[in-house]
Design a protein around this motif. Structure first.
Motif, PDB file in Angstrom:
ATOM      1  N   UNK A  92       0.049  -1.223   0.337  1.00  0.00           N
ATOM      2  CA  UNK A  92       0.143  -0.099   0.051  1.00  0.00           C
ATOM      3  C   UNK A  92       0.614   1.049   0.016  1.00  0.00           C
ATOM      4  N   UNK A  93       1.768   1.679  -0.261  1.00  0.00           N
ATOM      5  CA  UNK A  93       2.956   2.614  -0.903  1.00  0.00           C
ATOM      6  C   UNK A  93       1.813   3.616  -1.573  1.00  0.00           C
ATOM      7  N   UNK A  94       2.206   4.991  -1.305  1.00  0.00           N
ATOM      8  CA  UNK A  94       1.164   5.817  -1.696  1.00  0.00           C
ATOM      9  C   UNK A  94       1.507   6.009  -2.766  1.00  0.00           C
ATOM     10  N   UNK A  95       2.383   5.669  -3.993  1.00  0.00           N
ATOM     11  CA  UNK A  95       2.684   5.468  -4.498  1.00  0.00           C
ATOM     12  C   UNK A  95       2.139   4.767  -6.355  1.00  0.00           C
ATOM     13  N   UNK A  96       1.314   3.618  -5.274  1.00  0.00           N
ATOM     14  CA  UNK A  96       1.715   2.239  -5.771  1.00  0.00           C
ATOM     15  C   UNK A  96      -0.048   2.607  -6.275  1.00  0.00           C
ATOM     16  N   UNK A  97      -0.612   3.410  -6.777  1.00  0.00           N
ATOM     17  CA  UNK A  97      -2.200   3.469  -7.166  1.00  0.00           C
ATOM     18  C   UNK A  97      -2.214   4.298  -8.601  1.00  0.00           C
ATOM     19  N   UNK A  98      -3.586   3.899  -9.422  1.00  0.00           N
ATOM     20  CA  UNK A  98      -4.053   5.230 -10.471  1.00  0.00           C
ATOM     21  C   UNK A  98      -3.725   6.057 -10.002  1.00  0.00           C
ATOM     22  N   UNK A  99      -3.410   7.428  -9.101  1.00  0.00           N
ATOM     23  CA  UNK A  99      -3.166   8.555  -8.958  1.00  0.00           C
ATOM     24  C   UNK A  99      -1.561   8.338 -10.116  1.00  0.00           C
ATOM     25  N   UNK A 100      -1.064   7.356  -9.458  1.00  0.00           N
ATOM     26  CA  UNK A 100       0.318   7.776  -9.724  1.00  0.00           C
ATOM     27  C   UNK A 100       0.272   7.957 -11.984  1.00  0.00           C
ATOM     28  N   UNK A 101      -0.723   7.246 -12.420  1.00  0.00           N
ATOM     29  CA  UNK A 101      -0.266   7.344 -13.857  1.00  0.00           C
ATOM     30  C   UNK A 101      -1.285   8.748 -13.985  1.00  0.00           C
ATOM     31  N   UNK A 102      -1.627   8.693 -13.848  1.00  0.00           N
ATOM     32  CA  UNK A 102      -2.983  10.540 -14.668  1.00  0.00           C
ATOM     33  C   UNK A 102      -1.597  11.420 -13.767  1.00  0.00           C
ATOM     34  N   UNK A 103      -0.924  10.841 -12.499  1.00  0.00           N
ATOM     35  CA  UNK A 103      -0.007  12.406 -12.535  1.00  0.00           C
ATOM     36  C   UNK A 103       1.398  12.768 -13.463  1.00  0.00           C
ATOM     37  N   UNK A 104       1.511  11.143 -14.625  1.00  0.00           N
ATOM     38  CA  UNK A 104       2.135  10.921 -15.151  1.00  0.00           C
ATOM     39  C   UNK A 104       2.265  11.296 -16.689  1.00  0.00           C
ATOM     40  N   UNK A 105       1.060  10.809 -17.160  1.00  0.00           N
ATOM     41  CA  UNK A 105       0.285  10.436 -18.881  1.00  0.00           C
ATOM     42  C   UNK A 105      -0.983  11.538 -18.534  1.00  0.00           C
ATOM     43  N   UNK A 106      -0.958  11.930 -19.920  1.00  0.00           N
ATOM     44  CA  UNK A 106      -2.436  12.396 -19.696  1.00  0.00           C
ATOM     45  C   UNK A 106      -3.154  11.350 -19.626  1.00  0.00           C
ATOM     46  N   UNK A 107      -4.854  12.019 -19.198  1.00  0.00           N
ATOM     47  CA  UNK A 107      -6.134  11.168 -19.089  1.00  0.00           C
ATOM     48  C   UNK A 107      -5.829   9.965 -19.785  1.00  0.00           C
ATOM     49  N   UNK A 108      -6.433  10.304 -21.328  1.00  0.00           N
ATOM     50  CA  UNK A 108      -6.714   9.217 -21.469  1.00  0.00           C
ATOM     51  C   UNK A 108      -5.755   8.359 -21.279  1.00  0.00           C
ATOM     52  N   UNK A 109      -4.525   7.831 -21.706  1.00  0.00           N
ATOM     53  CA  UNK A 109      -3.129   7.264 -21.602  1.00  0.00           C
ATOM     54  C   UNK A 109      -3.336   6.494 -20.684  1.00  0.00           C
ATOM     55  N   UNK A 110      -3.793   7.204 -19.116  1.00  0.00           N
ATOM     56  CA  UNK A 110      -3.412   7.066 -17.911  1.00  0.00           C
ATOM     57  C   UNK A 110      -4.270   5.855 -17.750  1.00  0.00           C
ATOM     58  N   UNK A 111      -6.118   5.765 -18.603  1.00  0.00           N
ATOM     59  CA  UNK A 111      -7.028   5.249 -19.003  1.00  0.00           C
ATOM     60  C   UNK A 111      -6.518   4.502 -19.310  1.00  0.00           C
ATOM     61  N   UNK A 112      -5.838   3.934 -20.226  1.00  0.00           N
ATOM     62  CA  UNK A 112      -5.998   3.300 -20.953  1.00  0.00           C
ATOM     63  C   UNK A 112      -4.968   1.886 -20.690  1.00  0.00           C
ATOM     64  N   UNK A 113      -3.935   2.140 -19.622  1.00  0.00           N
ATOM     65  CA  UNK A 113      -2.865   1.482 -19.043  1.00  0.00           C
ATOM     66  C   UNK A 113      -3.792   0.908 -17.856  1.00  0.00           C
ATOM     67  N   UNK A 114      -4.831   2.197 -17.045  1.00  0.00           N
ATOM     68  CA  UNK A 114      -5.683   1.517 -15.811  1.00  0.00           C
ATOM     69  C   UNK A 114      -6.485  -0.473 -16.324  1.00  0.00           C
ATOM     70  N   UNK A 115      -7.105   0.227 -17.974  1.00  0.00           N
ATOM     71  CA  UNK A 115      -8.447  -1.008 -18.534  1.00  0.00           C
ATOM     72  C   UNK A 115      -7.134  -2.365 -18.787  1.00  0.00           C
ATOM     73  N   UNK A 116      -6.062  -2.236 -18.227  1.00  0.00           N
ATOM     74  CA  UNK A 116      -5.524  -3.755 -18.181  1.00  0.00           C
ATOM     75  C   UNK A 116      -4.866  -3.853 -17.180  1.00  0.00           C
ATOM     76  N   UNK A 117      -4.677  -3.080 -16.287  1.00  0.00           N
ATOM     77  CA  UNK A 117      -4.439  -4.089 -14.664  1.00  0.00           C
ATOM     78  C   UNK A 117      -5.740  -3.855 -13.919  1.00  0.00           C
ATOM     79  N   UNK A 118      -5.780  -5.025 -12.638  1.00  0.00           N
ATOM     80  CA  UNK A 118      -6.410  -5.444 -11.054  1.00  0.00           C
ATOM     81  C   UNK A 118      -5.515  -5.373 -10.319  1.00  0.00           C
ATOM     82  N   UNK A 119      -5.316  -4.441  -9.236  1.00  0.00           N
ATOM     83  CA  UNK A 119      -5.106  -4.498  -8.454  1.00  0.00           C
ATOM     84  C   UNK A 119      -4.900  -5.521  -7.490  1.00  0.00           C
ATOM     85  N   UNK A 120      -3.953  -6.086  -6.875  1.00  0.00           N
ATOM     86  CA  UNK A 120      -4.607  -6.670  -5.290  1.00  0.00           C
ATOM     87  C   UNK A 120      -3.476  -6.052  -4.624  1.00  0.00           C
TER      88      UNK A 120
END
Length: 223
Positions: free
Chosen positions: A106-134
């Motif tokens: 549960x490190x603070x960087x291990x979250x979907x927010x990191x992708x939105x901070x790094x990439x465009x919203x569309x790119x972050x969403x594209x990546x997140x749709x391929x991930x299942x977090x546990x």
């Protein structure tokens, strides 16, 4: 906890690979005096003094069911560094997977927010749709099998001085290549059923409803 354990015991599915991610750091140190090489009957000797050359961060990515691992060396451990590692997994390592089951703490960087901070919203969403977090529970990061791989790495590659990132990358690559060629995995034994029995103290206790009756009530209702 049981969520992670159940992920570990699912059969191997190439369309939905399980990848454990964790991080560690390595202090880079250079020798200030030439070591004395080993010779017959005498081990190599190193001076206790050293020069500090900063610190490097190591991202460990480990697919236990495939016997594959990769160590990414970065200067820092920022949200952007994490996001780039995750995108690399999605686009380069598993481009044809439906989604990746990502096990991490549960490190603070291990979250979907990191992708939105790094990439465009569309790119972050594209990546997140391929991930299942546990996520492993708080103070239970030992459930992450990437920690086991890091411990092996520390014994085989990080136990001695490395003067710069180039030396660190070479050492990581050597250990990674050897273990990948041998397809070294981990035979995980702990199941949810075992956890309920062996780690019973970690589960919440449900309080039973109880009826409090006063002595006066008992006397009043006495037949």
């Amino acid at each position: 906890m049981e969520d992670v354990l159940e992920v570990y015991h699912r059969p191997h599915d190439p369309a939905c690979p399980v990848v454990c991610v964790d991080e560690t750091s390595k202090q880079l140190t250079a020798e200030t005096r030439l070591p004395i090489p080993a010779k017959s009957g005498q081990p190599a000797r190193y001076d206790h003094e050293y020069a500090r050359n900063g610190t490097a961060n190591l991202f460990m990515m480990f697919a236990p069911l495939e016997g594959w691992r990769h160590v990414e060396v970065t200067e820092q451990r920022t949200m952007q560094d994490y996001a780039k590692v995750v995108r690399w997994l999605v686009d380069e390592v598993y481009p044809h997977a439906e989604y990746i089951r990502l096990v991490q703490d549960n490190l603070n960087t291990h979250s979907p927010a990191s992708l939105y901070e790094t990439f465009s919203p569309a790119e972050a969403r594209r990546i997140l749709q391929r991930l299942e977090f546990h996520y492993t529970p708080k103070h239970r990061s030992w459930l992450n099998m990437a920690e086991i791989e890091i411990a092996i790495l520390e014994r085989n590659a990080l136990s001695h001085r490395l003067e710069d990132e180039a030396a660190l990358r070479r050492q990581m690559s050597a250990v990674e290549t050897e273990r990948n060629q041998q397809r070294r995995g981990i035979a995980w034994q702990l199941t949810s059923r075992d956890a309920r029995r062996k780690l019973e103290r970690l589960y919440p206790v449900k309080q039973r409803d109880c009826l409090i009756v006063s002595i006066q009530d008992l006397g009043r209702n006495k037949l």
